[in-house]
Design a protein around this motif. Sequence first.
Motif, PDB file in Angstrom:
ATOM      1  N   GLN A 270       0.829  -1.200   0.000  1.00 22.58           N
ATOM      2  CA  GLN A 270       0.000   0.000   0.000  1.00 22.58           C
ATOM      3  C   GLN A 270       0.874   1.265   0.000  1.00 22.58           C
ATOM      4  OE1 GLN A 270      -3.563  -0.366  -0.152  1.00 22.58           O
ATOM      5  NE2 GLN A 270      -2.608  -2.328  -0.719  1.00 22.58           N
ATOM      6  N   PRO A 271       0.291   2.418  -0.358  1.00 18.86           N
ATOM      7  CA  PRO A 271       1.074   3.658  -0.368  1.00 18.86           C
ATOM      8  C   PRO A 271       1.776   3.948   0.955  1.00 18.86           C
ATOM      9  CG  PRO A 271      -1.000   3.998  -1.509  1.00 18.86           C
ATOM     10  CD  PRO A 271      -1.056   2.614  -0.924  1.00 18.86           C
ATOM     11  N   GLU A 272       1.146   3.612   2.075  1.00 22.33           N
ATOM     12  CA  GLU A 272       1.792   3.858   3.371  1.00 22.33           C
ATOM     13  C   GLU A 272       3.068   3.033   3.499  1.00 22.33           C
ATOM     14  OE1 GLU A 272      -0.104   1.601   6.846  1.00 22.33           O
ATOM     15  OE2 GLU A 272      -1.706   1.573   5.347  1.00 22.33           O
ATOM     16  N   HIS A 273       3.074   1.834   2.911  1.00 23.96           N
ATOM     17  CA  HIS A 273       4.265   0.990   2.970  1.00 23.96           C
ATOM     18  C   HIS A 273       5.382   1.577   2.103  1.00 23.96           C
ATOM     19  CE1 HIS A 273       0.989  -2.098   3.853  1.00 23.96           C
ATOM     20  NE2 HIS A 273       1.664  -1.957   4.980  1.00 23.96           N
ATOM     21  N   ALA A 274       5.008   2.144   0.964  1.00 31.92           N
ATOM     22  CA  ALA A 274       6.010   2.795   0.118  1.00 31.92           C
ATOM     23  C   ALA A 274       6.650   3.961   0.857  1.00 31.92           C
ATOM     24  CB  ALA A 274       5.364   3.263  -1.191  1.00 31.92           C
ATOM     25  N   ARG A 275       5.818   4.759   1.559  1.00 29.09           N
ATOM     26  CA  ARG A 275       6.363   5.894   2.310  1.00 29.09           C
ATOM     27  C   ARG A 275       7.281   5.414   3.439  1.00 29.09           C
ATOM     28  NH1 ARG A 275       1.063   7.866   1.075  1.00 29.09           N
ATOM     29  NH2 ARG A 275       0.214   6.987   3.009  1.00 29.09           N
ATOM     30  N   LYS A 319      10.387   9.739  -4.772  1.00 31.43           N
ATOM     31  CA  LYS A 319      11.096  10.117  -3.547  1.00 31.43           C
ATOM     32  C   LYS A 319      12.599   9.879  -3.637  1.00 31.43           C
ATOM     33  CE  LYS A 319       7.463  11.449  -1.258  1.00 31.43           C
ATOM     34  NZ  LYS A 319       7.297  12.865  -0.857  1.00 31.43           N
ATOM     35  N   GLY A 320      13.083   9.510  -4.829  1.00 34.92           N
ATOM     36  CA  GLY A 320      14.520   9.393  -5.045  1.00 34.92           C
ATOM     37  C   GLY A 320      15.117   8.040  -4.691  1.00 34.92           C
TER      38      GLY A 320
END
Length: 357
Positions: A270-275, A319-320
């Motif tokens: 999920q997006p939270e895991h990517a962050r 995010k690089g």
Amino acid sequence: MVNLVELTLAELGALLADLGQPAYRAEQVWQWLWQKRCRDVGEMTNLSKELRTALADRATIAWPEVADVQVSADTTVKLLLRLADGALAETVLIPERTHVTQCLSTQVGCPMACTFCSTGQMGLVRNMTMGEILAQLLVAQQYLADQGQDPDELKNLVFMGMGEPLLNLDELMKSLAALGHDKGLNFSPRRITVSTCGVPKGLEVLGDSGLAMLAVSLHAPTQELRARLMPRAAALAPLDELMAALDRYPLRPRQRITYEYIMLRGVNDQPEHARQLVRLLGQRKAKVNLIAFNASPGAAYASTERMDILAFEKMLHVKGLTATIRGSKGQDIAAACGQLKAEHDRITTRCDKDNAQ
């Protein structure tokens, strides 16, 4: 009798010295074993007949038996090997555009019990020896030759098969040293990758050796989630301790550590895991290898949809954080290690039950 493929070059030299032979004989025999794939001492024609006879009286050359072969539509090949004691281990040949990569096992089964891994559900049977680890290459090269392919197409090795390599550290390090010998298999460390869940002491030894590249089976961006997915790995090296050990790992100026991340639908994708992954790795010398989950029968997880993997990759890039998506091969033969052995065990158990009736 001793199996010659189980001997290091130094041990082979000691055996030949015991037979009254000069030191250079060891490299001659070593070449026969690892470059010419010789399986009979009698065929070592640059040794005298007397030496061949004496050596044959003391030693043999034994490879694992090929118990099963599966070939995917994309030409990925899975070999199930029967070792001398009857134990079964797997190795996989993965076709690339210009070469073949081989996935090697280091243990029969695995003690790590990762919840998404077929091998992890088996538990550990035993460690593999140096000879058993290296003989996977001999069998693979011979398989390629028998198929009319050039055995030298096998150029890359990844220790990503059955088992946790750093929990079989002594045999792993002997194998890596033998792989790099120029009179033997002659693999560059840049073409060898050891994949580990993270064993701090083993990481220190591997890093100091410079004998292979490193890949880390991460699969979760937080200790809490990693403990759910990889309970024993998370207990062996909590994430903060693991990252501290990896920060100490010696790297060349532009070298980075590869972090493997299996995408499990609705679990770690999920997006939270990517962050969270960016927060964990963004300031480190890291690249992320996103891997589609290769489900086995009865698996507790499903693979993330392709579009969602791409979206996850894009979030990391923005995010690089360097990320790539590993192409999934051999899905029609369940190429993830452990699955062929598990199927073989199921069939054997079923046949045993049928025969008992």
